[in-house]
Design an enzyme around this catalytic site. Structure first.
Site, short mmCIF file in Angstrom:
data_model
loop_
_atom_site.label_atom_id
_atom_site.label_comp_id
_atom_site.label_asym_id
_atom_site.label_seq_id
_atom_site.Cartn_x
_atom_site.Cartn_y
_atom_site.Cartn_z
N SER A 97 67.83 -26.53 18.98
CA SER A 97 66.71 -25.77 18.08
C SER A 97 65.78 -26.57 17.70
O SER A 97 65.99 -27.73 17.07
CB SER A 97 67.63 -25.34 16.69
OG SER A 97 66.92 -25.02 15.73
N HIS A 116 66.13 -22.94 21.51
CA HIS A 116 66.35 -22.15 20.39
C HIS A 116 65.24 -22.32 19.47
O HIS A 116 64.94 -23.38 19.01
CB HIS A 116 67.59 -22.50 19.72
CG HIS A 116 67.87 -21.65 18.69
ND1 HIS A 116 68.86 -20.46 19.17
CD2 HIS A 116 68.18 -21.43 17.37
CE1 HIS A 116 69.14 -19.71 18.02
NE2 HIS A 116 68.81 -20.60 16.93
N ASP A 122 64.05 -20.91 15.76
CA ASP A 122 64.42 -20.43 14.41
C ASP A 122 63.28 -20.05 13.46
O ASP A 122 62.64 -20.85 13.05
CB ASP A 122 65.14 -21.55 13.51
CG ASP A 122 66.63 -21.70 14.41
OD1 ASP A 122 67.30 -20.87 14.44
OD2 ASP A 122 66.92 -22.94 14.52
N MET A 166 62.05 -18.32 9.95
CA MET A 166 62.65 -18.10 8.73
C MET A 166 61.35 -17.50 7.84
O MET A 166 60.27 -18.05 8.14
CB MET A 166 63.06 -19.18 7.79
CG MET A 166 64.07 -19.74 9.00
SD MET A 166 64.80 -21.52 8.28
CE MET A 166 66.15 -21.82 9.33
N HIS A 212 65.62 -16.56 17.39
CA HIS A 212 66.41 -16.04 16.35
C HIS A 212 65.53 -15.84 15.18
O HIS A 212 65.25 -16.68 14.50
CB HIS A 212 67.32 -17.46 16.08
CG HIS A 212 68.49 -17.14 14.88
ND1 HIS A 212 69.24 -18.30 14.53
CD2 HIS A 212 68.81 -16.19 14.25
CE1 HIS A 212 70.07 -17.76 13.56
NE2 HIS A 212 69.75 -16.26 13.35
N MET A 231 65.29 -14.79 11.59
CA MET A 231 66.00 -14.90 10.25
C MET A 231 64.96 -14.18 9.07
O MET A 231 64.45 -14.70 8.11
CB MET A 231 66.47 -16.23 9.60
CG MET A 231 67.74 -16.61 10.54
SD MET A 231 68.02 -18.36 10.42
CE MET A 231 66.62 -18.89 11.73
N MET A 278 76.90 -17.26 13.24
CA MET A 278 76.73 -18.41 12.45
C MET A 278 77.76 -19.12 11.80
O MET A 278 78.74 -18.59 11.07
CB MET A 278 75.62 -17.77 11.12
CG MET A 278 74.32 -17.18 11.66
SD MET A 278 73.15 -18.06 12.51
CE MET A 278 72.91 -19.57 11.45
N ASP A 338 76.08 -21.20 16.17
CA ASP A 338 74.69 -21.68 15.58
C ASP A 338 75.04 -22.14 14.08
O ASP A 338 75.40 -21.46 13.37
CB ASP A 338 73.53 -20.53 15.53
CG ASP A 338 72.28 -21.22 15.00
OD1 ASP A 338 72.17 -22.39 14.90
OD2 ASP A 338 71.18 -20.40 14.90
C1 DX5 Z 1 70.19 -22.40 10.66
C2 DX5 Z 1 69.38 -22.10 12.06
C3 DX5 Z 1 70.05 -23.14 13.19
C4 DX5 Z 1 69.82 -24.49 12.77
C5 DX5 Z 1 70.96 -25.34 13.60
O1 DX5 Z 1 69.49 -21.44 9.72
O2 DX5 Z 1 69.58 -20.81 12.43
O3 DX5 Z 1 69.54 -22.83 14.42
O4 DX5 Z 1 68.71 -24.91 13.24
O5 DX5 Z 1 70.84 -26.66 12.99
P1 DX5 Z 1 71.73 -27.74 13.07
O6 DX5 Z 1 72.44 -27.94 14.29
O7 DX5 Z 1 71.11 -29.09 12.34
O8 DX5 Z 1 73.13 -27.31 12.01
ZN ZN Z 2 69.34 -20.33 15.02
#
Ligand code: DX5
Ligand code: ZN
Length: 228
Positions: free
Chosen positions: A11, A36, A38, A40, A69, A71, A140, A176
């Protein structure tokens, strides 16, 4: 489910944000299977990361599948932008909107692989009615919003339920949150085949990335019985 390929998906939430392109290239070279990404929005989750323009900007730095991904809520107005930016998989949260089928149909209509993500408190049954519309389920193991949180082991029971529910369908089961060389085996034993890792990959500088990915992969391969 050892018939599904083992996938390690670093990620970039944990990378150096001043050097996105080089960081994507570095984990690609270090052995990432997917990248990956993320996204947000400060609304669905209590943090803001980046949007489609960053995906577009880093696209040239890796030919590996971009595992995006989302969010964000709502997600539907942004699906086309992420598809055009170069996403290969687009995953929406089951909790993010009232019309999950519509979102998944829209992703497939854009020619992309579709995914559903579920939070730790969301039951496996949330994906039961969309199994024909998904290529990936992201389970998750932290509450989404931040990297570096502790893995929630009780989620493994749900992964096993999902694995039974999915059966032989060609759907990746991706974990994840808090994945490390120490938590990877439990994920695999519960039935997952794809592992996201942020902080466990992007630690120690670029020279450490290959070793960090290898450590997670080796733990997972051992759990699959493919490495002694
Ligand atoms: C959390 C994200 C994850 C995050 C994982 O909200 O969706 O993908 O980046 O990070 P680590 O591996 O540090 O938990
Ligand atoms: Zn993620």
């Amino acid at each position: 489910m050892t018939t599904r390929p083992l996938i390690i998906s670093p990620s970039i939430l944990a990378c150096d944000f001043a050097r996105f392109g080089e960081e994507v290239r570095a984990v690609d070279t270090a052995g990432a299977d997917w990248i990956h990404i993320d996204v947000m929005d400060g609304h669905f989750v209590p943090n803001i990361s980046f949007g489609p323009d960053v995906v577009k900007a880093v696209r040239a730095f890796s030919a590996k599948p971009f595992d995006v991904h989302l969010m964000i809520a709502p997600a539907d107005p942004y699906l086309e932008a992420f598809a055009k930016a170069g996403a290969d998989h687009i995953t929406v949260h089951a909790e993010a909107g009232p019309h999950l089928h519509r979102s998944l149909q829209a992703i497939r209509a854009l020619g992309k692989q579709a995914g559903v993500a579920i939070n730790p408190a969301t039951p496996a049954s949330a994906v039961e009615n969309v199994l024909d519309l998904i290529d990936v389920v992201i389970v998750m193991t932290v509450n989404p919003g931040f990297g570096g949180q502790a893995f929630i082991p009780s989620v493994m029971d749900k992964v096993a339920q999902l694995s039974a529910l999915i059966g032989e369908r060609p759907i990746h089961i991706e974990i994840d949150g808090g994945v490390t060389r120490d938590t990877a085996a439990a994920c695999i034993k519960a039935g997952a085949n794809a592992l996201v890792a942020g902080s466990a990959v992007f630690k120690g500088g670029a020279d450490a990335y290959a070793g960090n990915i290898d450590a997670i992969r080796s733990a997972a391969l051992r759990a699959r019985g493919e490495l002694v």
